[in-house]
Motif scaffolding. Structure first.
Motif, PDB file in Angstrom:
ATOM      1  N   ILE A 138      24.615 -31.485  35.136  1.00  9.47           N
ATOM      2  CA  ILE A 138      24.610 -30.103  35.614  1.00  9.47           C
ATOM      3  C   ILE A 138      24.123 -29.214  34.481  1.00  9.47           C
ATOM      4  O   ILE A 138      24.718 -29.195  33.396  1.00  9.47           O
ATOM      5  CB  ILE A 138      26.017 -29.688  36.084  1.00  9.47           C
ATOM      6  CG1 ILE A 138      26.509 -30.657  37.167  1.00  9.47           C
ATOM      7  CG2 ILE A 138      26.005 -28.258  36.611  1.00  9.47           C
ATOM      8  CD1 ILE A 138      27.951 -30.458  37.570  1.00  9.47           C
ATOM      9  N   VAL A 139      23.026 -28.506  34.733  1.00  6.46           N
ATOM     10  CA  VAL A 139      22.397 -27.650  33.728  1.00  6.46           C
ATOM     11  C   VAL A 139      22.701 -26.200  34.106  1.00  6.46           C
ATOM     12  O   VAL A 139      22.178 -25.695  35.094  1.00  6.46           O
ATOM     13  CB  VAL A 139      20.876 -27.881  33.667  1.00  6.46           C
ATOM     14  CG1 VAL A 139      20.231 -27.018  32.592  1.00  6.46           C
ATOM     15  CG2 VAL A 139      20.573 -29.362  33.419  1.00  6.46           C
ATOM     16  N   SER A 140      23.543 -25.555  33.333  1.00 11.87           N
ATOM     17  CA  SER A 140      23.982 -24.210  33.689  1.00 11.87           C
ATOM     18  C   SER A 140      23.225 -23.107  32.973  1.00 11.87           C
ATOM     19  O   SER A 140      23.166 -21.985  33.457  1.00 11.87           O
ATOM     20  CB  SER A 140      25.484 -24.054  33.403  1.00 11.87           C
ATOM     21  OG  SER A 140      26.241 -24.865  34.270  1.00 11.87           O
ATOM     22  N   ARG A 141      22.651 -23.397  31.820  1.00 12.25           N
ATOM     23  CA  ARG A 141      21.973 -22.350  31.061  1.00 12.25           C
ATOM     24  C   ARG A 141      20.953 -22.967  30.126  1.00 12.25           C
ATOM     25  O   ARG A 141      21.092 -24.115  29.706  1.00 12.25           O
ATOM     26  CB  ARG A 141      22.980 -21.512  30.280  1.00 12.25           C
ATOM     27  CG  ARG A 141      23.715 -22.264  29.191  1.00 12.25           C
ATOM     28  CD  ARG A 141      24.938 -21.494  28.755  1.00 12.25           C
ATOM     29  NE  ARG A 141      25.955 -21.516  29.797  1.00 12.25           N
ATOM     30  CZ  ARG A 141      26.978 -20.657  29.864  1.00 12.25           C
ATOM     31  NH1 ARG A 141      27.095 -19.714  28.962  1.00 12.25           N
ATOM     32  NH2 ARG A 141      27.877 -20.746  30.816  1.00 12.25           N
ATOM     33  N   PRO A 142      19.897 -22.239  29.783  1.00 12.09           N
ATOM     34  CA  PRO A 142      18.892 -22.784  28.863  1.00 12.09           C
ATOM     35  C   PRO A 142      19.420 -22.826  27.444  1.00 12.09           C
ATOM     36  O   PRO A 142      20.302 -22.060  27.066  1.00 12.09           O
ATOM     37  CB  PRO A 142      17.733 -21.784  28.997  1.00 12.09           C
ATOM     38  CG  PRO A 142      18.397 -20.492  29.368  1.00 12.09           C
ATOM     39  CD  PRO A 142      19.577 -20.874  30.234  1.00 12.09           C
ATOM     40  N   ASP A 247      28.746 -26.413  21.742  1.00 15.81           N
ATOM     41  CA  ASP A 247      27.872 -25.449  21.080  1.00 15.81           C
ATOM     42  C   ASP A 247      26.730 -26.127  20.329  1.00 15.81           C
ATOM     43  O   ASP A 247      25.610 -25.615  20.291  1.00 15.81           O
ATOM     44  CB  ASP A 247      28.681 -24.568  20.127  1.00 15.81           C
ATOM     45  CG  ASP A 247      27.914 -23.344  19.677  1.00 15.81           C
ATOM     46  OD1 ASP A 247      27.215 -22.748  20.508  1.00 15.81           O
ATOM     47  OD2 ASP A 247      27.995 -22.997  18.492  1.00 15.81           O
ATOM     48  N   GLY A 248      26.993 -27.272  19.731  1.00 15.55           N
ATOM     49  CA  GLY A 248      25.941 -27.965  18.993  1.00 15.55           C
ATOM     50  C   GLY A 248      25.468 -29.233  19.673  1.00 15.55           C
ATOM     51  O   GLY A 248      24.826 -30.080  19.041  1.00 15.55           O
ATOM     52  N   ALA A 249      25.786 -29.390  20.948  1.00 14.53           N
ATOM     53  CA  ALA A 249      25.513 -30.648  21.647  1.00 14.53           C
ATOM     54  C   ALA A 249      24.186 -30.618  22.391  1.00 14.53           C
ATOM     55  O   ALA A 249      23.730 -29.573  22.857  1.00 14.53           O
ATOM     56  CB  ALA A 249      26.641 -30.963  22.619  1.00 14.53           C
ATOM     57  N   GLU A 250      23.598 -31.789  22.520  1.00  9.11           N
ATOM     58  CA  GLU A 250      22.449 -31.956  23.397  1.00  9.11           C
ATOM     59  C   GLU A 250      22.913 -32.311  24.804  1.00  9.11           C
ATOM     60  O   GLU A 250      22.253 -32.011  25.785  1.00  9.11           O
ATOM     61  CB  GLU A 250      21.532 -33.045  22.849  1.00  9.11           C
ATOM     62  CG  GLU A 250      20.238 -33.178  23.614  1.00  9.11           C
ATOM     63  CD  GLU A 250      19.209 -34.020  22.881  1.00  9.11           C
ATOM     64  OE1 GLU A 250      18.361 -34.603  23.557  1.00  9.11           O
ATOM     65  OE2 GLU A 250      19.261 -34.071  21.645  1.00  9.11           O
ATOM     66  N   LEU A 251      24.078 -32.958  24.894  1.00  7.01           N
ATOM     67  CA  LEU A 251      24.639 -33.377  26.167  1.00  7.01           C
ATOM     68  C   LEU A 251      26.132 -33.570  25.987  1.00  7.01           C
ATOM     69  O   LEU A 251      26.581 -34.052  24.954  1.00  7.01           O
ATOM     70  CB  LEU A 251      23.991 -34.695  26.618  1.00  7.01           C
ATOM     71  CG  LEU A 251      24.337 -35.239  27.997  1.00  7.01           C
ATOM     72  CD1 LEU A 251      23.790 -34.326  29.098  1.00  7.01           C
ATOM     73  CD2 LEU A 251      23.774 -36.649  28.170  1.00  7.01           C
ATOM     74  N   ALA A 276      25.807 -26.559  26.822  1.00  9.89           N
ATOM     75  CA  ALA A 276      24.876 -27.683  26.889  1.00  9.89           C
ATOM     76  C   ALA A 276      25.002 -28.311  28.273  1.00  9.89           C
ATOM     77  O   ALA A 276      26.010 -28.112  28.959  1.00  9.89           O
ATOM     78  CB  ALA A 276      25.201 -28.714  25.805  1.00  9.89           C
ATOM     79  N   PRO A 277      23.998 -29.059  28.717  1.00  6.68           N
ATOM     80  CA  PRO A 277      24.132 -29.768  29.993  1.00  6.68           C
ATOM     81  C   PRO A 277      25.345 -30.700  29.981  1.00  6.68           C
ATOM     82  O   PRO A 277      25.690 -31.272  28.944  1.00  6.68           O
ATOM     83  CB  PRO A 277      22.819 -30.554  30.098  1.00  6.68           C
ATOM     84  CG  PRO A 277      21.852 -29.782  29.259  1.00  6.68           C
ATOM     85  CD  PRO A 277      22.663 -29.243  28.117  1.00  6.68           C
ATOM     86  N   VAL A 278      25.970 -30.846  31.145  1.00 11.43           N
ATOM     87  CA  VAL A 278      27.171 -31.684  31.279  1.00 11.43           C
ATOM     88  C   VAL A 278      26.851 -32.862  32.193  1.00 11.43           C
ATOM     89  O   VAL A 278      26.414 -32.671  33.331  1.00 11.43           O
ATOM     90  CB  VAL A 278      28.350 -30.881  31.854  1.00 11.43           C
ATOM     91  CG1 VAL A 278      29.568 -31.790  32.060  1.00 11.43           C
ATOM     92  CG2 VAL A 278      28.699 -29.713  30.934  1.00 11.43           C
ATOM     93  N   ALA A 279      27.052 -34.082  31.695  1.00 15.42           N
ATOM     94  CA  ALA A 279      26.870 -35.291  32.495  1.00 15.42           C
ATOM     95  C   ALA A 279      28.231 -35.774  32.981  1.00 15.42           C
ATOM     96  O   ALA A 279      29.140 -35.974  32.184  1.00 15.42           O
ATOM     97  CB  ALA A 279      26.190 -36.389  31.669  1.00 15.42           C
TER      98      ALA A 279
END
Length: 291
Positions: A138-142, A247-251, A276-279
């Protein structure tokens, strides 16, 4: 053939951000990108005046135009990416969940179109997270740039191997460290019938929770020796701990919410506020993840 990455679009800015992220992910995985749009745009038994427009030539043309723009967006980020588009028949959550049977990943935006209908359309991601047989992102923000690590939420409960495996594979795929976050607010209940103490020592319980985290990931550390691992134990609500770590995550990788607590779960709070996107990975996932 490599299973595709599927991304659902509804015309919202959030779903177009999901297309961009999914295009990059498809390139990373060497997969084609399947962009889908559900034809039934009102999936809830709510009386409305006026009623939503019926499906017809104009609605079909608008849907294909939406898919064309989404494919164009994907090719801006990944010009050589193979992209297919499709209109699905049915309500968004059910229709997209059906595509997950043959996908390695499903990607959706965290927010739908504006207003009250947007609130409900944005819930598609949460519904998918509770039912999809493959991981849902789920991608909530750029993001302003790429993150420097993958974050994994570790509960310490049994039966979470698919969640752990996915997180380690993603860190290996991206060549970044994996931060395993275990947050606790009260001492863990180890067996049915155990009682939580009314008073406890934070330091000693924290040491026990650290041992629980180490035990949970010990086998995976051996399977992925090249993945730098950071063990992070914090006396904090799980949702807040993961939001802070995002805050510093890619995923950020977590297990699914309970269907009974879909909108009151830590996963719901995480999706709403993560940076960050949440898997979300099902505990019973049957996919084998490859780095």
């Amino acid at each position: 053939m490599t299973d595709p990455v599927v991304v659902g679009v509804d015309g919202s800015a959030s779903s177009m951000q999901a297309v961009t992220w999914a295009a990059e992910e498809a390139v990373l995985r060497g997969a084609l990108l399947r962009i889908v749009h559900a034809a039934l745009r009102w999936a809830y038994d709510v009386p409305l005046v006026p009623q939503p427009a019926h499906w017809g030539p104009a609605a079909e043309a608008a849907s294909w135009e939406l898919l064309r723009r989404a494919a164009e967006q994907a090719h801006i980020r990944a010009p050589s990416l193979e992209v297919i588009t499709e209109i699905l028949d049915g309500a968004a959550a059910e229709a997209i969940a059906a595509t997950a049977e043959t996908a390695q990943l499903v990607v959706v935006g965290g927010r739908g179109r504006g207003g009250f209908t947007g609130l409900l359309l944005g819930s598609v991601g949460h519904d998918l997270a509770a039912r999809s047989p493959c991981p849902v992102v789920i991608v909530s923000r750029p993001r302003a740039g790429r993150g420097t690590e993958v974050v994994l939420g570790v509960t310490g409960h049994p039966g979470r191997d698919p969640v752990l495996e996915f997180a380690f594979c993603e860190a290996a795929r991206r060549r970044v460290p994996l931060r395993a976050v275990h947050a606790w607010t009260r001492p863990a209940v180890r067996a049915p019938g155990d009682m939580q103490p009314l008073v406890f020592d934070i330091t000693s319980v924290g040491e026990e929770e650290a041992r629980l985290l180490a035990e949970s990931i010990s086998g995976w550390r051996e399977r992925f020796p090249d993945v730098p691992l950071i063990e992070h134990v914090v006396h904090e609500h799980p949702a807040k701990a993961l939001i802070d770590a995002s805050d510093g995550a890619e995923l950020v990788v977590v297990g699914p919410p309970s269907r009974a607590r879909l909108f009151g779960s830590p996963v719901h709070a995480l999706v709403q506020h993560a940076r960050a996107p949440v898997a979300v990975v099902h505990h019973a996932a049957s996919h084998t993840y490859r780095s």
